[in-house]
Design an enzyme around this catalytic site. Structure first.
Site, short mmCIF file in Angstrom:
data_model
loop_
_atom_site.label_atom_id
_atom_site.label_comp_id
_atom_site.label_asym_id
_atom_site.label_seq_id
_atom_site.Cartn_x
_atom_site.Cartn_y
_atom_site.Cartn_z
N HIS A 125 5.30 5.91 11.40
CA HIS A 125 4.77 5.78 10.03
C HIS A 125 3.85 6.99 9.82
O HIS A 125 2.63 6.87 9.78
CB HIS A 125 4.00 4.46 9.93
CG HIS A 125 3.72 3.99 8.53
ND1 HIS A 125 3.88 4.79 7.42
CD2 HIS A 125 3.26 2.79 8.07
CE1 HIS A 125 3.54 4.09 6.34
NE2 HIS A 125 3.17 2.88 6.71
N LYS A 139 26.23 -4.79 -2.12
CA LYS A 139 27.70 -4.76 -2.24
C LYS A 139 28.34 -4.13 -1.01
O LYS A 139 29.55 -3.97 -0.94
CB LYS A 139 28.11 -3.97 -3.48
CG LYS A 139 27.56 -4.50 -4.78
CD LYS A 139 27.92 -3.54 -5.92
CE LYS A 139 27.05 -3.79 -7.13
NZ LYS A 139 27.07 -2.64 -8.06
N ARG A 176 0.79 -1.22 0.00
CA ARG A 176 0.00 0.00 0.00
C ARG A 176 0.83 1.28 0.00
O ARG A 176 0.55 2.20 -0.77
CB ARG A 176 -0.92 0.08 1.24
CG ARG A 176 -2.22 -0.61 1.12
CD ARG A 176 -2.57 -1.18 2.46
NE ARG A 176 -1.58 -2.18 2.79
CZ ARG A 176 -1.64 -3.44 2.37
NH1 ARG A 176 -2.66 -3.84 1.69
NH2 ARG A 176 -0.67 -4.30 2.64
N THR A 177 1.81 1.35 0.88
CA THR A 177 2.52 2.62 1.03
C THR A 177 3.26 2.95 -0.26
O THR A 177 3.16 4.06 -0.79
CB THR A 177 3.49 2.54 2.22
OG1 THR A 177 2.77 2.07 3.35
CG2 THR A 177 4.10 3.89 2.53
N ARG A 187 11.36 3.74 3.03
CA ARG A 187 11.01 2.79 4.11
C ARG A 187 12.26 1.98 4.42
O ARG A 187 12.98 1.55 3.51
CB ARG A 187 9.89 1.87 3.69
CG ARG A 187 9.69 0.74 4.70
CD ARG A 187 8.47 -0.09 4.43
NE ARG A 187 7.26 0.66 4.76
CZ ARG A 187 6.04 0.13 4.75
NH1 ARG A 187 5.88 -1.14 4.43
NH2 ARG A 187 4.98 0.86 5.05
#
Ligand code: CP
Length: 303
Positions: A129, A80, A51-52, A101
């Protein structure tokens, strides 16, 4: 920190919240506006999301912007050994805004200190959030007609659930909120958030069950037990089925009460609730597009 970043919900004032609510309502009426023409937004998801990420990317496309980034950091040079510092330094040279995120608490704040462009926190570990909170507030104002005098039941994983932490702080600036925390002792609301409410003189009550008091709720905010935050799988197994909301439990609730959930759901809301008009969680997820259009244009000073 870049002055316009949104890392914690407390970075915004009540005035900002109300402006975002007003803009979100405007974008809901007219979602396609070319305000990001010529702008590039980086979407960096170091942790899974449906969703986000997709609602941010929909918001950017509806605003006429372009997107760079990754939905899986295993396709980036992080594999890496490149540091978050170097990744953000690089990407902030390419983009006008970063949406990020990351599983580590504090990572978004750190990114905003390194970045030359604003950073929006799309979730950092169990911490915050804030954009979810703004869409939750938009969902509350749409369904209840107000943000004052809300009796909200926060149910489930209140320890690791970052959405409830941000939401508690945001609602605390409005008149007379009442918080009912429903969680097993292992997943109770962290002490720092209870102290935060104590300092403001805001009422909260802690319960392990809620069927007896469900008629008082304006909003029931269900949450998933956050499996990915447990270090011991046995501890997760003990609590994973702790609350399952079923349609028959809603018989004595206010007709105006609405059920929210940030989603994804596992089993904490039975599918027999989905057809109940009090179930609002899928509409809540749609509200994410309009709210994120509002957040982006507010942060970039385009509205
Ligand atoms: N609500 C929420 O953050 O959902 P995703 O994890 O799918 O983005």
């Amino acid at each position: 920190m870049h002055k316009s970043s949104l890392i914690s919900i407390t970075d915004f004032s009540k005035h900002d919240y109300l402006k975002i609510m007003k803009l979100a309502a405007e974008f809901e009426q007219n979602p396609n506006q070319n305000l990001l023409n010529g702008k590039v937004v980086a979407s960096l998801f170091f942790e899974p999301s449906t969703r986000t990420r997709l609602s941010f990317e929909t918001a950017i496309l509806r605003l006429g912007g372009r997107i760079i980034g990754f939905s899986d950091s295993s396709s980036s040079s992080v594999t890496k050994g490149e540091t978050l510092h170097d990744t953000i330094k690089m990407v902030s040279n390419y983009a006008d805004l970063i949406v990020m995120r990351h599983p580590l608490e504090g990572s978004a704040r750190y990114a905003s200190q390194v970045s030359s462009v604003p950073v929006i926190n799309a979730g950092d570990g169990a911490n915050q959030h804030p954009t979810q909170t703004l869409l939750d507030m938009y969902s509350i104002i749409k369904t209840q007609g107000r943000l004052d005098n809300i009796n909200i039941f926060l149910v489930g994983d209140l320890k690791y659930g970052r959405t409830v932490h941000s939401l508690l702080q945001a609602l605390s600036v409005f008149e007379n909120p009442i918080f009912n925390f429903i969680a097993p002792p292992e997943l109770s609301m962290p002490v720092e958030y209870k102290k935060f409410l104590d300092q403001k003189g805001i009422r909260y009550f802690e319960h392990t069950e809620f069927t007896d008091i469900i008629s008082e709720a304006d909003i029931i905010y269900m949450t998933r037990v956050q499996k990915e935050r447990f270090t011991d799988p046995i501890e997760y197994e003990k609590v994973k089925n702790v609350y399952i909301l079923k349609n028959k439990m809603l018989a004595n609730t206010k007709p105006s009460m609405r059920i929210l959930h940030p989603l994804p759901r596992i089993n904490e809301i039975h599918t027999d609730v989905d057809s109940n008009p009090q179930a609002y969680y899928f509409k809540q997820a749609l509200n994410g597009v309009f709210t994120r259009e509002a957040i982006i244009t507010h942060i970039l000073g385009l509205k």
